[in-house]
Enzyme design. Structure first.
Site, PDB file in Angstrom:
ATOM      1  N   ALA A  63       0.863  -1.169   0.000  1.00  0.00           N
ATOM      2  CA  ALA A  63       0.000   0.000   0.000  1.00  0.00           C
ATOM      3  C   ALA A  63       0.902   1.222   0.000  1.00  0.00           C
ATOM      4  CB  ALA A  63      -0.871  -0.024   1.251  1.00  0.00           C
ATOM      5  N   GLY A 102       0.198  -4.924   0.737  1.00  0.00           N
ATOM      6  CA  GLY A 102      -0.966  -4.807  -0.135  1.00  0.00           C
ATOM      7  C   GLY A 102      -0.718  -5.420  -1.507  1.00  0.00           C
ATOM      8  N   GLU A 105      -1.345  -8.916  -1.146  1.00  0.00           N
ATOM      9  CA  GLU A 105      -2.780  -9.135  -0.910  1.00  0.00           C
ATOM     10  C   GLU A 105      -3.562  -9.098  -2.228  1.00  0.00           C
ATOM     11  OE1 GLU A 105      -2.835  -6.144   2.295  1.00  0.00           O
ATOM     12  OE2 GLU A 105      -3.928  -7.661   3.437  1.00  0.00           O
ATOM     13  N   GLU A 125       3.811  -5.824   7.119  1.00  0.00           N
ATOM     14  CA  GLU A 125       3.095  -4.728   7.796  1.00  0.00           C
ATOM     15  C   GLU A 125       3.487  -4.552   9.247  1.00  0.00           C
ATOM     16  OE1 GLU A 125       1.810  -6.768   5.640  1.00  0.00           O
ATOM     17  OE2 GLU A 125       0.410  -5.721   4.318  1.00  0.00           O
TER      18      GLU A 125
HETATM   19  N1  COA Z   1       4.630   3.268  -0.045  1.00  0.00           N
HETATM   20  C1  COA Z   1       5.128   4.458  -0.406  1.00  0.00           C
HETATM   21  N2  COA Z   1       6.375   4.651  -0.834  1.00  0.00           N
HETATM   22  C2  COA Z   1       7.170   3.574  -0.895  1.00  0.00           C
HETATM   23  C3  COA Z   1       6.728   2.297  -0.526  1.00  0.00           C
HETATM   24  C4  COA Z   1       5.398   2.165  -0.084  1.00  0.00           C
HETATM   25  N3  COA Z   1       4.889   0.981   0.248  1.00  0.00           N
HETATM   26  N4  COA Z   1       7.743   1.418  -0.666  1.00  0.00           N
HETATM   27  C5  COA Z   1       8.787   2.124  -1.132  1.00  0.00           C
HETATM   28  N5  COA Z   1       8.438   3.425  -1.271  1.00  0.00           N
HETATM   29  C6  COA Z   1       9.279   4.503  -1.801  1.00  0.00           C
HETATM   30  C7  COA Z   1      10.452   4.806  -0.912  1.00  0.00           C
HETATM   31  O1  COA Z   1      10.091   5.741   0.083  1.00  0.00           O
HETATM   32  C8  COA Z   1      11.455   5.351  -1.873  1.00  0.00           C
HETATM   33  O2  COA Z   1      11.074   6.683  -2.154  1.00  0.00           O
HETATM   34  P1  COA Z   1      12.186   7.766  -2.490  1.00  0.00           P
HETATM   35  O3  COA Z   1      12.875   7.271  -3.723  1.00  0.00           O
HETATM   36  O4  COA Z   1      11.397   9.012  -2.677  1.00  0.00           O
HETATM   37  O5  COA Z   1      13.065   7.807  -1.287  1.00  0.00           O
HETATM   38  C9  COA Z   1      11.194   4.550  -3.139  1.00  0.00           C
HETATM   39  O6  COA Z   1       9.848   4.034  -3.000  1.00  0.00           O
HETATM   40  C10 COA Z   1      12.147   3.387  -3.361  1.00  0.00           C
HETATM   41  O7  COA Z   1      12.194   2.595  -2.188  1.00  0.00           O
HETATM   42  P2  COA Z   1      13.560   2.055  -1.566  1.00  0.00           P
HETATM   43  O8  COA Z   1      13.216   1.394  -0.303  1.00  0.00           O
HETATM   44  O9  COA Z   1      14.559   3.141  -1.545  1.00  0.00           O
HETATM   45  O10 COA Z   1      13.984   1.001  -2.691  1.00  0.00           O
HETATM   46  P3  COA Z   1      14.647  -0.428  -2.518  1.00  0.00           P
HETATM   47  O11 COA Z   1      14.784  -0.971  -3.877  1.00  0.00           O
HETATM   48  O12 COA Z   1      15.803  -0.339  -1.599  1.00  0.00           O
HETATM   49  O13 COA Z   1      13.555  -1.328  -1.736  1.00  0.00           O
HETATM   50  C11 COA Z   1      11.390  -2.269  -1.265  1.00  0.00           C
HETATM   51  C12 COA Z   1      12.339  -1.645  -2.327  1.00  0.00           C
HETATM   52  C13 COA Z   1      10.052  -2.469  -1.906  1.00  0.00           C
HETATM   53  C14 COA Z   1      11.944  -3.620  -0.797  1.00  0.00           C
HETATM   54  C15 COA Z   1      11.291  -1.335  -0.045  1.00  0.00           C
HETATM   55  O14 COA Z   1      10.960  -0.056  -0.506  1.00  0.00           O
HETATM   56  C16 COA Z   1      10.251  -1.723   0.966  1.00  0.00           C
HETATM   57  O15 COA Z   1      10.486  -2.593   1.778  1.00  0.00           O
HETATM   58  N6  COA Z   1       9.087  -1.036   0.928  1.00  0.00           N
HETATM   59  C17 COA Z   1       8.071  -1.186   1.913  1.00  0.00           C
HETATM   60  C18 COA Z   1       7.321  -2.450   1.742  1.00  0.00           C
HETATM   61  C19 COA Z   1       6.233  -2.552   2.772  1.00  0.00           C
HETATM   62  O16 COA Z   1       6.443  -2.452   3.958  1.00  0.00           O
HETATM   63  N7  COA Z   1       5.047  -2.760   2.275  1.00  0.00           N
HETATM   64  C20 COA Z   1       3.934  -2.954   3.105  1.00  0.00           C
HETATM   65  C21 COA Z   1       3.160  -1.715   3.136  1.00  0.00           C
HETATM   66  S1  COA Z   1       1.509  -2.151   3.474  1.00  0.00           S
END
Ligand code: COA
Length: 695
Positions: A63, A102, A105, A125
């Site tokens: 999400a 999400g 999901e 989460e």
């Molecule tokens: N919502 C909003 N923004 C998100 C996001 C999310 N779920 N996941 C990543 N982003 C943004 C980051 O803030 C970052 O933004 P920026 O470039 O402006 O700083 C950008 O996307 C890239 O993310 P980053 O973490 O730097 O890239 P990465 O390749 O190192 O890692 C992921 C990618 C997906 C593994 C990591 O971003 C992550 O773990 N995200 C969260 C996943 C999560 O917890 N999801 C559950 C939410 S319900």
């Protein structure tokens, strides 16, 4: 249809392609695009099956976290998932990258799941203080049972595709051409006349209800002591999946999600998530980093060996320098031990160790470091010693090499000035143990060139560390706040609290250890030597607590000597009447009548001290933004992540309250308790620290 999702047609298959960089997070545009695309595909009689896939690096990674805590906007993700699942035409999710939260999901609401072998799926989460809120807690156990579903959601760890296939979360894994494979699967389903297969109707994971209940009971017991409510609520939801009809289960999950998402702990964890990523945004990041293949580490002590080991693991060629054969042997031995322990724990293969070791050389003559692209000195924390090393490096290193000092307190500008190339000198402040702690303070001097800073940033990324930019001041961001924190801890003890009480109060706040326990672990000698060095310049008008000096004079140097602020029974800290007597003698000498402090007052005073010092660091331009200060404390000092960091804490406490508290405490030490100079303007303008984070 919103352009975040496009609808493509491949004969009888409609393909919904999510395209919303960087990580296809399920913000409003993506949700609306999915809902509209699905509706269009369902309305089209020529469409017999639907594929959902994503463009770019990943299937939705979750999400949109930035929407959490704000009013929800239609269509909600749970609703989008329900519509996908209810599709009368078979739906295939094609997963690559990291299908998290999400995103996963959405995949769970599709009827079939196919993934690239390199993909990972997960429900992280819990790391944000919440739980899967779009059916994840109800659908996952239906597929894989309570035990594995709980493990996945409580650990938050992503599962690689092969394992997910074996668990039953995926139906097929392919090595390449995911879009083609997903199409083939969809066409096969059409050819077979396959009916949709909604996850809500699956019972695969619930066949053994007794085992299911046992897993729920065990998880509930295991979470009993956890102060964060997320894991417990996940257990409740997984139990509800068995006990309630699906729609009621979804409602149960939604209620729990809404309760958690609004909690201060979740707000703190979200703040930590974005702060970590924001920290990398420093002005120098725009400069190209200098190429680094060969790192020289000077000093083979605990710190130097840890840095060398981390650099080897990240793939650099490393030279470790020590003055003599014995010191060098000890340093190399330390690195070998770290590698052995990584192999023993399964974190490193034996082949990897061999390869890393082959890239390591030990040297005793600085001239042999001439080829290094980056040199990091990690020698004894003394100006003259460090200056000598930097002078030596300056004499031998090639032009363009970066000279880094790992000093934790000393003036980086003065150290740079001993070399003929101050623009190439930068502070790289690692935290001990250097291969474990994720923080790296990049200390930028007056003369430091932007591309030298960018080189430090690139190194941090490669080592998997979180870099924070700091200007030059005594202790930089982290240790300067630590000094203020310790100072107040000592005031409190001299004024009437006991060390054990202060430690207990800070553990109750969420610190893994209290300030005195930490001192005892780190050892009291170094700080004592420093105080003696600074004694001549100390302002006699300032309050000075001499208890630590008395402890050192009595040979109490902390855990390593079996006594410090506590007495040690093995590793167990025990309150020591001798220490209390020393404290009482100090009080008596100063004419202090001890008063009592409630635990909450102790933690508030210590937090106010940290936040006020943080504000001052901000006012002086030492930190770029408040969230960088939070990141330093979170990643270098064990500050509880759900509290977000001292500046996030201060926003919750209130800026006016912060200033008032500092003034209220003034009688304890008028010289120390001075409001930071920027608080007044913040109060006047209604600014919070969070408002200063962007830009
Ligand atoms: N919502 C909003 N923004 C998100 C996001 C999310 N779920 N996941 C990543 N982003 C943004 C980051 O803030 C970052 O933004 P920026 O470039 O402006 O700083 C950008 O996307 C890239 O993310 P980053 O973490 O730097 O890239 P990465 O390749 O190192 O890692 C992921 C990618 C997906 C593994 C990591 O971003 C992550 O773990 N995200 C969260 C996943 C999560 O917890 N999801 C559950 C939410 S319900």
């Amino acid at each position: 249809m919103a352009e975040a999702v496009r609808l493509e047609r491949e004969d009888e298959v409609a393909v919904l392609v999510i395209d919303s960089p960087p990580v296809n997070a399920l913000g409003l545009a993506v949700r609306a695009g999915l809902a509209d695309g699905l509706a269009a595909a369902l309305a089209d009689d020529g469409v017999k099956a639907i594929v959902i896939r994503a463009e770019g690096r990943t299937f939705p990674a979750g999400a949109d976290i930035s929407e959490f805590g704000k009013p929800p906007q239609d269509p909600w993700l749970p609703e989008v998932c329900n519509r996908i699942e209810a599709s009368p035409k078979p739906v295939v999710a094609a997963v690559h990258g990291t299908a998290l939260g999400g995103g996963f999901e959405v995949a769970l609401s599709a009827h079939w799941r196919i993934a690239l072998a390199s993909a990972k799926v997960g429900l992280p989460e819990v790391t944000l203080g919440i739980l899967p809120g779009a059916g994840g807690t109800q659908r996952t156990p239906r597929l894989i049972g309570a035990e594995q579903a709980l493990d996945m959601m409580i650990s938050g760890k992503p599962v690689p595709a092969a394992k997910a296939l074996a668990m039953g979360l995926l139906d097929e894994v392919v090595d390449d051409d995911l879009p083609g494979a997903a199409l083939r699967l969809a066409r096969r389903l059409i050819a077979e006349g396959a009916a949709p297969r909604p996850t809500r109707d699956r019972r695969d994971g619930m066949r053994d209800a007794v085992a299911y209940e046992q897993a729920v009971a065990a998880a509930r017991k295991a979470q009993g002591a956890n102060r964060l409510p997320g894991p417990r609520r996940i257990v409740d939801c997984v139990e509800a999946a068995l006990l309630l009809p699906f729609d009621q289960g979804l409602h149960f999950e939604r209620t729990a999600f809404q309760e958690l998402v609004a909690s201060p702990e979740a707000a703190g964890l979200r703040h930590a998530f974005f702060s970590e990523r924001r920290a990398a945004k420093m002005p120098e990041a725009a400069s190209p980093a200098r190429p680094v293949a060969h790192v020289a580490v000077v000093g083979g002590g605990l710190m130097g060996a840890g840095i060398a080991y981390a650099c080897l693991s990240a793939g650099y060629n490393v030279s470790l320098m020590e003055r003599d054969r014995e010191g060098l042997a000890r340093g190399l031995e330390r690195i070998a031990k770290l590698q052995e322990s990584a192999v023993a724990k399964g974190r490193m293969s034996a082949a990897q160790r061999e390869a890393d070791w082959a890239r390591l050389s030990g040297v005793m003559d600085m001239a042999q470091l001439a080829g290094a692209d980056l040199a990091i000195e990690a020698v004894f924390e003394d100006f003259d010693v460090k200056a000598d090393v930097l002078r030596g490096l300056d004499a031998v290193l090639k032009p363009g090499a970066v000279l880094a000092t790992n000093t934790s307190y000393l003036d980086v500008d003065a150290l740079a000035a001993v070399t003929a190339r101050p623009a190439d000198v930068v502070g790289l402040h690692f935290f001990s143990p250097a291969h474990v702690m994720r923080l790296l303070e990049i200390v930028v001097g007056k003369a430091t060139a932007p591309d030298a800073v960018a080189t430090g940033l690139a190194l941090a990324k490669k080592l998997g560390k979180v870099a924070v930019r700091s200007g030059v001041c005594d202790g930089f961001i982290g240790n300067r706040i630590l000094t203020a924190y310790r100072q107040v801890a000592e005031f409190l003890v001299e004024d009437g609290a006991t060390p054990a009480q202060v430690d207990r109060a800070m553990r109750a706040f969420g610190m893994p250890l209290g300030p005195f326990e930490v001192s005892d672990m780190a050892g009291l000698q170094i700080a004592w030597a420093r105080r003696k060095r600074l004694a001549a310049t100390r302002d006699p008008a300032k309050r000075y607590v001499a208890v630590a000096d008395r402890l050192c004079e009595a040979g109490r140097f902390g855990q390593s000597t079996g006594k410090g602020w506590y007495r040690y029974d093995g590793r167990k800290a025990v309150e020591d009447p001798e220490v209390l007597a020393i404290i009482e003698a100090e009080r008596a000498a100063k004419g202090i009548t001890p008063r009592s402090f409630a635990d909450a007052e102790i933690s508030t005073r210590l937090m106010v001290a940290m936040a006020n010092e943080g504000a001052r660091i901000l006012a002086e331009g030492i930190a770029l933004r408040p969230s960088d200060i939070d990141v330093v404390k979170l990643f270098g000092y064990g500050f509880p992540r759900w509290e977000g960091g001292p500046m996030h804490w201060a926003d919750g406490f209130g800026i006016l309250q912060l200033k008032n508290a500092v003034q209220d405490y003034a009688e304890q030490a008028p010289d120390f308790w001075q409001p930071a100079p920027n608080l007044d303007a913040m109060i006047l303008n209604g600014t919070r620290f969070a408002d200063l984070n962007e830009g």
